[in-house]
Every structure is written in C-alpha cells, then in structure tokens.
Design a protein around this motif. Structure first.
Motif, short mmCIF file in Angstrom:
data_model
loop_
_atom_site.label_atom_id
_atom_site.label_comp_id
_atom_site.label_asym_id
_atom_site.label_seq_id
_atom_site.Cartn_x
_atom_site.Cartn_y
_atom_site.Cartn_z
N ALA A 1 19.51 23.69 17.28
CA ALA A 1 19.04 23.62 18.67
C ALA A 1 19.35 24.91 19.42
N LEU A 2 20.47 25.54 19.09
CA LEU A 2 20.84 26.79 19.75
C LEU A 2 20.15 28.00 19.16
N GLY A 3 19.50 27.85 18.01
CA GLY A 3 18.80 28.96 17.38
C GLY A 3 19.74 29.93 16.68
N ALA A 4 20.86 29.45 16.21
CA ALA A 4 21.86 30.32 15.59
C ALA A 4 21.49 30.70 14.15
N TRP A 5 20.49 30.05 13.58
CA TRP A 5 20.13 30.35 12.18
C TRP A 5 19.51 31.72 12.04
N ARG A 6 19.05 32.30 13.15
CA ARG A 6 18.49 33.65 13.07
C ARG A 6 19.58 34.68 12.77
N LEU A 7 20.81 34.37 13.13
CA LEU A 7 21.93 35.29 12.90
C LEU A 7 22.55 35.13 11.52
N LEU A 8 22.28 34.04 10.84
CA LEU A 8 22.90 33.75 9.55
C LEU A 8 21.89 33.97 8.44
N SER A 9 22.33 34.56 7.35
CA SER A 9 21.37 34.96 6.31
C SER A 9 21.08 33.86 5.30
N ILE A 10 22.10 33.17 4.81
CA ILE A 10 21.90 32.19 3.74
C ILE A 10 22.28 30.82 4.28
N ARG A 11 21.29 30.02 4.67
CA ARG A 11 21.54 28.75 5.33
C ARG A 11 22.29 27.74 4.43
N PRO A 12 21.90 27.54 3.16
CA PRO A 12 22.64 26.56 2.34
C PRO A 12 24.11 26.93 2.15
N LEU A 13 24.41 28.21 2.06
CA LEU A 13 25.80 28.63 1.91
C LEU A 13 26.60 28.33 3.17
N VAL A 14 25.99 28.53 4.32
CA VAL A 14 26.66 28.23 5.59
C VAL A 14 26.88 26.73 5.72
N GLU A 15 25.91 25.92 5.33
CA GLU A 15 26.06 24.47 5.39
C GLU A 15 27.21 24.00 4.50
N LEU A 16 27.28 24.54 3.29
CA LEU A 16 28.37 24.18 2.39
C LEU A 16 29.72 24.63 2.95
N ALA A 17 29.77 25.82 3.51
CA ALA A 17 31.03 26.33 4.07
C ALA A 17 31.50 25.48 5.24
#
Length: 71
Positions: free
Chosen positions: A35-51
């Motif tokens: 909702a905040l649109g923070a995924w534009r700043l993060l490169s690998i979404r599945p890795l961030v979800e796991l972390a």
C-alpha cells in the motif's frame, strides 16, 4: 523451553503457534508495504518476504523462550 499449546486436549508445539502468528503478521506487514509502494525500493521481493518472516519468527521464538512454560 518453549511451551506447548493445549487446544481441546491436543498438544500443539509452541513453535507451530509462533510460526502461524509470524505468518499472519508477515502477510499484514507485506500488504502495508504494498500500500505504501515500498516495493519500488526493494530489488528481490521473495527474498524480502522470506527475511521478514524469519525475523518475525525469531523474535517470537525468543520471546516465547523468555516467558517460559505456562501453567
């Protein structure tokens, strides 16, 4: 030692309960990031979800081990 949960006379490991709580919290946090649109700043979404899940689960496991067995 992490306490067991007794749900209608069935013992469930405390880590399983912690994992379920961490999973629900992770889903809520990831929807907030979307909702905040923070995924534009993060490169690998599945890795961030796991972390995020691993960090939340480890915090819950550490908190449960500090509390100790419940009466």
């Amino acid at each position: 030692m992490i306490p067991d949960l007794c749900i209608s006379s069935v013992f469930v490991p405390g880590l399983l309960g912690g994992a379920c709580i961490a999973l629900v919290t992770t889903v809520v946090l990831l929807r907030l990031l979307t909702a905040l649109g923070a995924w534009r700043l993060l490169s690998i979404r599945p890795l961030v979800e796991l972390a995020v899940f691993v960090v939340l689960f480890s915090l819950l496991a550490q908190g449960l081990s500090i509390i100790g067995p419940l009466p």
